[in-house]
Design an enzyme around this catalytic site. Structure first.
Site, PDB file in Angstrom:
ATOM      1  N   ASP A 225      15.537   4.074   3.578  1.00  0.00           N
ATOM      2  CA  ASP A 225      14.230   4.665   3.891  1.00  0.00           C
ATOM      3  C   ASP A 225      13.519   5.019   2.567  1.00  0.00           C
ATOM      4  O   ASP A 225      13.543   4.204   1.659  1.00  0.00           O
ATOM      5  CB  ASP A 225      14.401   5.885   4.812  1.00  0.00           C
ATOM      6  CG  ASP A 225      13.113   6.261   5.514  1.00  0.00           C
ATOM      7  OD1 ASP A 225      12.357   7.076   4.961  1.00  0.00           O
ATOM      8  OD2 ASP A 225      12.847   5.711   6.590  1.00  0.00           O
ATOM      9  N   TYR A 375       3.838   9.827   2.651  1.00  0.00           N
ATOM     10  CA  TYR A 375       3.369   8.528   3.133  1.00  0.00           C
ATOM     11  C   TYR A 375       2.003   8.220   2.561  1.00  0.00           C
ATOM     12  O   TYR A 375       1.734   7.110   2.113  1.00  0.00           O
ATOM     13  CB  TYR A 375       3.315   8.515   4.666  1.00  0.00           C
ATOM     14  CG  TYR A 375       4.676   8.341   5.292  1.00  0.00           C
ATOM     15  CD1 TYR A 375       5.570   9.406   5.348  1.00  0.00           C
ATOM     16  CD2 TYR A 375       5.090   7.110   5.766  1.00  0.00           C
ATOM     17  CE1 TYR A 375       6.837   9.238   5.877  1.00  0.00           C
ATOM     18  CE2 TYR A 375       6.353   6.940   6.309  1.00  0.00           C
ATOM     19  CZ  TYR A 375       7.219   8.005   6.357  1.00  0.00           C
ATOM     20  OH  TYR A 375       8.469   7.840   6.871  1.00  0.00           O
ATOM     21  N   HIS A 432      19.254   2.310  11.233  1.00  0.00           N
ATOM     22  CA  HIS A 432      18.512   2.819  10.091  1.00  0.00           C
ATOM     23  C   HIS A 432      19.199   3.982   9.387  1.00  0.00           C
ATOM     24  O   HIS A 432      19.206   4.067   8.163  1.00  0.00           O
ATOM     25  CB  HIS A 432      17.130   3.231  10.590  1.00  0.00           C
ATOM     26  CG  HIS A 432      16.218   3.722   9.536  1.00  0.00           C
ATOM     27  ND1 HIS A 432      15.540   2.892   8.677  1.00  0.00           N
ATOM     28  CD2 HIS A 432      15.875   4.984   9.175  1.00  0.00           C
ATOM     29  CE1 HIS A 432      14.810   3.616   7.851  1.00  0.00           C
ATOM     30  NE2 HIS A 432      14.985   4.882   8.130  1.00  0.00           N
TER      31      HIS A 432
END
Lengths: 464, 447
Positions: A225, A375, A432
């Site tokens: 990630d 982000y 993930h």
């Protein structure tokens, strides 16, 4: 006066010497992220022990909010297709109120030594676990492990003992690690940046300073990630210090004609594009497993990359909303098929205690908004526009490719960026949140990777 | 591939009306639906207000980065001020009285309770015709957006508007899942189902022919209504136009339009509003559509926290009232909100979402409408032949030139470049919008 002039000239000289290497390395990004102006005094670089704490007030406030949560009935037969199913969410909230024991979980969090230290104006939190025992004459290898969103340093709690004490877990004791798991600034117990533009290169620079401050000159780094990107950047900033880079997730941002062709034809001529059978199995049909999956799973990234302060506002005020938002990812990113289950398959791979502990870290630290800003700082100018996306990675790299990762990137694509892939393995299961879900599989892959790098002394070769 | 091409090129005249059931469980086999129209009054209670106040009091605030203004979303420093006003000065009981000044009703259609207000002119001068007009709201708006424009349409003379012989009786429903309309219990409730339900509503009220007006979702719903039953729609007025298809021809238009606008049918005002293309139509849209992306994919997740945190709900909704009113408001610390609206009216709209717990169903509407492949959905292949009027507001999120609107709307009677105003036209510029509706209707009446 003379001293200052010499210092300036010296700095300029060093700058020119290093600037010749700009083509290969990413510049270290210095910054000041604290409130207001950078003070003139030198920063306090002490490393202070830290313990997670809780209070009765914190708990009763949480319980009051859980008690007064307002739910919306799901549509009939919608399972997890519309997001987190509120019928199941109610059950989780009931467990949270009545069985989940935050005080006990805090003790678990505190079982590993934690610290804080100020870097570039921010208090950086990290866990630092040394091996419980080292055979005579052996040294522990430093390993930096970086989490992502919506995870935390807690994701590594099950894998840490496998790496610091492999022998006790049947993994052989050739390589023993001391593990450092920091919290990305703006996540968990690390202070959030007060200024704009704190991106992955900033985080990599901060973590680089951290490792140097801890006295490590050479170390391994691991991540998935955001941890994937931060570790990649770190390998680009300080290739001479990073012995090896291990990733459980890879992404590519420079897409060209070859990628387009391989997406259209790769199913029929895999060999032509360097695809293995497993690559084809995981990537095709491309519309379903590639394009539609990205579209259906990236709404959160789109809103967080554009309006993080709006997106996180309600979540910092409603623990149930926060839980719904985070748990949805632990469902679909562990196995996309879990969307078809009424309970989102959440407890098939994780315990509620573990899931809620991770959520509590976001809740008690109030970091959801700052976690979302990461982000925007990384993506707002668009994917593929940043300098670091154009640079390659020469450090020995090991990739563990998990089958239920959101998107599969074949080695053929990864090696354009990671020019020195030492190991690339298709893992048999897992998604993930690799360290959280399959710590043993991930630990084994890290160990075999480090073994290769050490045996062949690969880190010494990369300079040429 | 051939079949696909044949299917996609085939123009059909109207959208199939179809039928639906949105109530809980299975549709009852026996018995006719209760078609009564029941008066309704919005109510509140001490408990409701007390609960709201407690949540406002314990809101957990996150400081923004330095220099954020509204670039990261709703500015938390300004949000604190809004919350303080909400807690200490906003009077929900008084606002409920304001909401109740127009008559409200409920009626059950296709298994769910449809809420609407129905306002008739109190006085009709001799010789004037009263035309029914359906106004449809969007997200994150509500029927309340029309409260300032309604008197201008039911009693234009009183407000200095003198647009000919027509006065209106206005019907403003709440889209199912929004405000006081019951939320559908079944999947796939989209704009076509809404269009059908609103036709049934007008029918039940005794109207055979009516005018319809909308922006945001209201634009899509009213367009569907015109495609579904053109014989019932005397005229369609829009303050937002959706265009779904981009094609090679369009792309060429875009490229040439910057240099030879007249060649592709763009006016000078089109050029001014449309270019620079990438900035206004790609980057700005990408920057503003995060909410749409998450709501079209994970509405239950996106709305969960907002139904539990009124401050979170307010930040989410009011951010749109800032940016969609004027893009330059992004640069202001207070988002420019109070330069066009009062806090009372903004919070009243937010309260409608709060007291009805309708944020999650309102978001589901995005998933239900965007899940299907746009190329295959009926309404993108059906033209609109009813007389259409378009009011193009300068600060609307994206500008659609008349020449493109004509691809879908075959019978554009009026197309006006409005001098000012953004997305929430009725809320922000009621007089301008009312005037445009009236001049459009006047032209239609003379056809």
């Amino acid at each position: 006066m003379l001293l200052e002039v010499l210092l300036v000239l010296g700095t300029l000289l060093i700058y020119f010497l290093f600037s010749k290497k700009k083509e290969e390395t990413l510049p270290f990004k210095d910054g000041w992220w604290g409130r207001g102006q950078k003070p003139l005094t030198k920063e306090d670089s002490s490393i202070r022990p830290f313990k997670v704490e809780t209070t009765e007030e914190e708990l009763s406030d949480l319980f009051r909010r859980l008690d007064q949560a307002r739910f919306t009935e799901p549509l009939e037969n919608s399972c997890f297709h519309y997001g987190t199913n509120s019928v199941h969410l109610r059950k989780i909230v009931s467990y949270w109120k009545n069985q989940f024991n935050w005080k006990k979980q805090v003790e678990i969090l505190n079982k590993y030594p934690q610290f804080k230290t100020k870097i570039q104006g921010l208090d950086i939190h990290f866990v630092h676990v040394k091996p419980p025992r080292l055979p005579e004459g052996r040294a522990a290898k430093p390993l930096l492990m970086v989490h992502g969103w919506p995870g935390s340093f807690y994701e590594f709690y099950k894998i840490i003992p496998l790496l610091t004490d492999p022998a006790s877990h049947g993994l052989g004791d050739e390589h023993i690690f001391e593990v450092i798991c920091p919290s990305i600034p703006g996540y968990g117990f690390s202070e959030a940046p007060h200024k704009k533009d704190f991106n992955s290169v900033s985080a990599a620079s901060v973590f680089y300073e951290l490792m140097l401050r801890l006295g490590f000159n050479e170390f391994y780094i691991q991540g998935g990630d955001w941890g994937w990107l931060i570790c990649t950047n770190l390998a680009q900033i300080a290739p001479n210090h990073v012995k090896g880079l291990h990733l459980n997730m890879v992404s590519v941002s420079k897409l060209g004609l070859t990628h387009l062709l391989s997406v259209l034809l790769g199913q029929y001529f895999p060999g032509l594009f360097g695809f293995q059978d497993e690559d084809v199995r995981r990537m095709f049909p491309f519309l379903k497993k590639g394009l539609y999956r990205i579209l259906s799973e990236s709404g959160y990234a789109h809103i967080q990359a554009t309006k993080p302060d709006t997106a996180g506002c309600g979540l910092n005020d409603s623990p149930v909303g926060l839980a719904a938002y985070i748990l949805e990812k632990f469902s679909s990113w562990t196995d996309i098929e879990f969307q078809n289950l009424e309970d989102g398959g959440l407890e098939r791979k994780f315990s509620l205690d573990d899931l809620l502990t991770n959520i509590m870290i976001y809740w008690v630290s109030g970091c959801i908004v700052s976690s979302m800003r990461f982000y925007k700082e990384n993506l707002q100018k668009g994917i593929g526009t940043q300098k670091h996306e154009k640079l390659t990675v020469q450090v020995p790299t090991g990739i563990a490719s998990f089958p239920n990762e959101i998107l599969h990137i074949p080695q053929a694509w990864a090696k354009k960026k990671y020019t020195n892939i030492v190991s690339f393995h298709f893992m048999p299961r897992g998604g993930h949140f690799a360290a959280f879900e399959e710590p043993e599989l991930l630990a084994k892959d890290i160990l075999q990777f480090v073994d290769k790098v050490e045996k062949e002394q690969l880190w010494k070769k990369k300079g040429e | 591939m051939l079949l696909y091409w044949l299917r996609s090129g085939h123009k059909i005249k109207t959208i199939d009306m179809g039928d639906g059931w949105w109530g809980p469980g299975e549709r009852p086999l026996k018995g006719k639906e209760d078609a009564s129209i029941r008066p309704f009054k919005i109510e509140t209670s001490d408990k409701e207000i007390e609960d709201l106040h407690q949540r406002l009091d314990r809101f957990r605030f996150t400081p923004h980065v330095e220099g954020a203004a509204f670039h990261y979303g709703f500015n938390s420093t300004y949000l604190r001020k809004v919350v303080a006003y909400w807690r200490n000065q906003f009077d929900w009981r008084k606002q409920v009285e304001v909401l109740n000044k127009y008559p409200h009703f409920h009626t059950t259609i296709e298994g769910i309770d449809i809420h609407f207000i129905h306002v008739k002119p109190s006085y009709v001068p001799h010789g004037r015709a009263v035309r029914p007009l359906l106004l449809v709201h969007g997200w994150p708006g509500s029927f309340y957006e029309f409260y300032k424009i309604i008197p201008l349409l039911t009693e234009p003379a009183k407000h200095g508007l003198n647009e000919g012989d027509v006065v209106f009786e206005v019907i403003c429903p709440s889209i199912p899942g929004y405000g006081f309309s019951e939320a559908p219990h079944q999947k796939e409730f989209d704009s076509i189902a809404t269009a059908r339900i609103f036709h049934k509503l007008m029918n039940r009220l005794g109207f055979r022919e009516y005018y319809i007006q909308g922006g945001d979702w209201g634009s899509r719903i009213t367009t569907n209504m015109a495609q579904m039953l053109p014989q019932s729609v005397k005229g369609l007025h829009l303050n937002l136009v959706f265009i779904a298809r981009q094609s090679l021809g369009r792309l060429i238009c875009i490229m040439l339009g910057a240099y030879v606008p007249w060649l592709v049918g763009f006016t000078r005002e089109d050029v001014r509003r449309f270019y620079p293309y990438m900035q206004k139509n790609v980057y700005d849209l990408l920057r503003e559509s995060g909410y749409m992306h998450i709501q079209a994919t994970k509405p239950d997740t996106a709305g969960c926290g907002l139904n539990d945190s009124p401050v979170g709900l307010a930040a989410y909704i009011l951010e749109k009232f800032s940016t969609w009113t004027d893009k330059s408001f992004l640069r202001q610390d207070d988002g420019g909100l109070e330069s066009k609206y009062s806090l009372d009216e903004l919070l009243t709209n937010v309260m409608i979402y709060w007291v009805t717990s309708s944020i999650v169903p309102s978001m589901r509407y995005y998933k239900e409408n965007f899940s299907k492949d746009p190329d295959l959905s009926a309404h993108n292949r059906v033209g609109v032949y009813v007389p259409t009027g378009i009011a193009a507001f300068p600060q609307e999120i994206a500008h659609v030139p008349r020449v493109w609107a004509k691809d879908v709307y075959k019978n554009i009677i009026t197309y006006s470049y409005m001098p000012r105003g953004g997305h929430f036209a009725a809320f922000e510029e009621p007089k301008l919008l009312a005037q445009d509706i009236m001049q459009f209707v006047q032209k239609v009446e003379q056809l």
